[in-house]
Design an enzyme around this catalytic site. Structure first.
Site, PDB file in Angstrom:
ATOM      1  N   LYS A  45       0.816  -1.216   0.000  1.00 40.68           N
ATOM      2  CA  LYS A  45       0.000   0.000   0.000  1.00 40.68           C
ATOM      3  C   LYS A  45       0.857   1.277   0.000  1.00 40.68           C
ATOM      4  CE  LYS A  45      -4.054  -2.157   2.200  1.00 40.68           C
ATOM      5  NZ  LYS A  45      -4.873  -2.192   3.436  1.00 40.68           N
ATOM      6  N   TYR A  55     -13.077  -1.542  -2.796  1.00 41.50           N
ATOM      7  CA  TYR A  55     -13.437  -1.743  -1.384  1.00 41.50           C
ATOM      8  C   TYR A  55     -14.946  -1.603  -1.146  1.00 41.50           C
ATOM      9  CZ  TYR A  55      -8.539  -1.890   0.106  1.00 41.50           C
ATOM     10  OH  TYR A  55      -7.227  -2.250   0.314  1.00 41.50           O
ATOM     11  N   ARG A  68       2.900  -6.881   8.737  1.00 37.19           N
ATOM     12  CA  ARG A  68       2.181  -5.722   9.273  1.00 37.19           C
ATOM     13  C   ARG A  68       2.753  -5.286  10.622  1.00 37.19           C
ATOM     14  NH1 ARG A  68      -3.926  -7.305   7.390  1.00 37.19           N
ATOM     15  NH2 ARG A  68      -4.128  -5.798   5.691  1.00 37.19           N
ATOM     16  N   ASN A 117      -2.028   0.119   7.120  1.00 30.01           N
ATOM     17  CA  ASN A 117      -1.407  -1.137   7.570  1.00 30.01           C
ATOM     18  C   ASN A 117      -0.552  -1.802   6.486  1.00 30.01           C
ATOM     19  OD1 ASN A 117      -3.430  -2.026   5.938  1.00 30.01           O
ATOM     20  ND2 ASN A 117      -4.576  -3.105   7.528  1.00 30.01           N
ATOM     21  N   HIS A 174      -2.269  -5.652   1.694  1.00 31.93           N
ATOM     22  CA  HIS A 174      -3.585  -6.266   1.481  1.00 31.93           C
ATOM     23  C   HIS A 174      -3.373  -7.687   0.988  1.00 31.93           C
ATOM     24  CE1 HIS A 174      -7.602  -7.089  -0.105  1.00 31.93           C
ATOM     25  NE2 HIS A 174      -6.994  -7.530  -1.199  1.00 31.93           N
ATOM     26  N   GLU A 213     -10.449 -10.131  -7.407  1.00 35.96           N
ATOM     27  CA  GLU A 213      -9.524  -9.007  -7.230  1.00 35.96           C
ATOM     28  C   GLU A 213      -8.404  -9.020  -8.279  1.00 35.96           C
ATOM     29  OE1 GLU A 213     -10.160  -8.259  -2.436  1.00 35.96           O
ATOM     30  OE2 GLU A 213      -8.294  -9.182  -3.112  1.00 35.96           O
TER      31      GLU A 213
END
Ligand SMILES: Nc1ncnc2c1ncn2[C@@H]1O[C@H](COP(=O)(O)OP(=O)(O)OP(=O)(O)O)[C@@H](O)[C@H]1O
Length: 173
Positions: free
Chosen positions: A21, A61, A117, A127, A130, A141
């Site tokens: 991320k 999301y 994480r 965090n 994913h 996805e």
């Protein structure tokens, strides 16, 4: 390896989606370290650096729409580029979830300090990673993020839900 064992391993071979991320992408040395670790555990089938529009983040999301953290999550995922990886290996979905650790980095520092994480995550929202939560979610996805590649089209055809995704999300990812 004996033929029956080999067949069993092949039967459990899966591909999952991992995201590195935006907070992680801000630090190139950390990205390199994380990708090196990932490469030791999984085969990386696809890698793409992406910057989402708000609409794309909201579509990805969508299941969290209406939850108190949704606005923060969308703001975070559109704050900068991130990396999407298609990771393959035996039971890749659960293995990647295990490697990544649970949602909350501070909790992970106590419960699972070796997880990614725990080591890299900042807050419950930021965090750093994913991972798809099931094989079916992974197909949907992967089609969302890699639907325009050869390998992505295969996942798309394997997923009955992929056709429900907005075409704009797939075209511009
Ligand atoms: N309670 C919360 N407060 C703030 N942000 C949250 C919270 N719960 C989830 N999020 C954010 O929304 C993302 C998606 O939530 P989800 O419950 O699916 O988490 P996850 O399964 O641990 O993570 P992911 O789906 O990203 O792999 C989380 O990764 C996190 O960035």
């Amino acid at each position: 390896m004996r033929a029956t064992n080999l067949r069993r391993v092949r039967a459990q071979w899966e591909t999952t989606l991992a995201l590195l991320k935006p907070d992680l992408l801000a630090d190139a040395a950390r990205v390199r370290a994380v990708e090196q670790e990932i490469g030791q555990q999984f085969r990386v089938q696809e890698r793409r650096q992406i910057a989402w529009t708000r609409a794309q983040a909201e579509a990805f999301y969508a299941e969290h729409q209406g939850r108190p953290f949704f606005g923060r999550l969308v703001g975070y995922m559109t704050s900068g580029p991130f990396v999407a990886l298609a990771l393959a290996g035996p039971q890749a979905v659960s293995q990647w979830r295990k490697t990544m650790g649970g949602t909350r980095p501070v909790q992970m520092r106590v419960r699972n300090p070796a997880s990614l994480r725990a080591r890299f995550g900042l807050t419950d929202t930021r965090n750093s990673f994913h991972g798809s939560d099931s094989a079916e979610t992974a197909r949907r996805e992967l089609a969302f993020l890699f639907g325009d590649s050869k390998i992505g089209r295969n996942w798309e055809h394997a997923s009955p839900q992929a056709g429900n995704l907005p075409p704009s999300s797939r075209d511009t990812c």
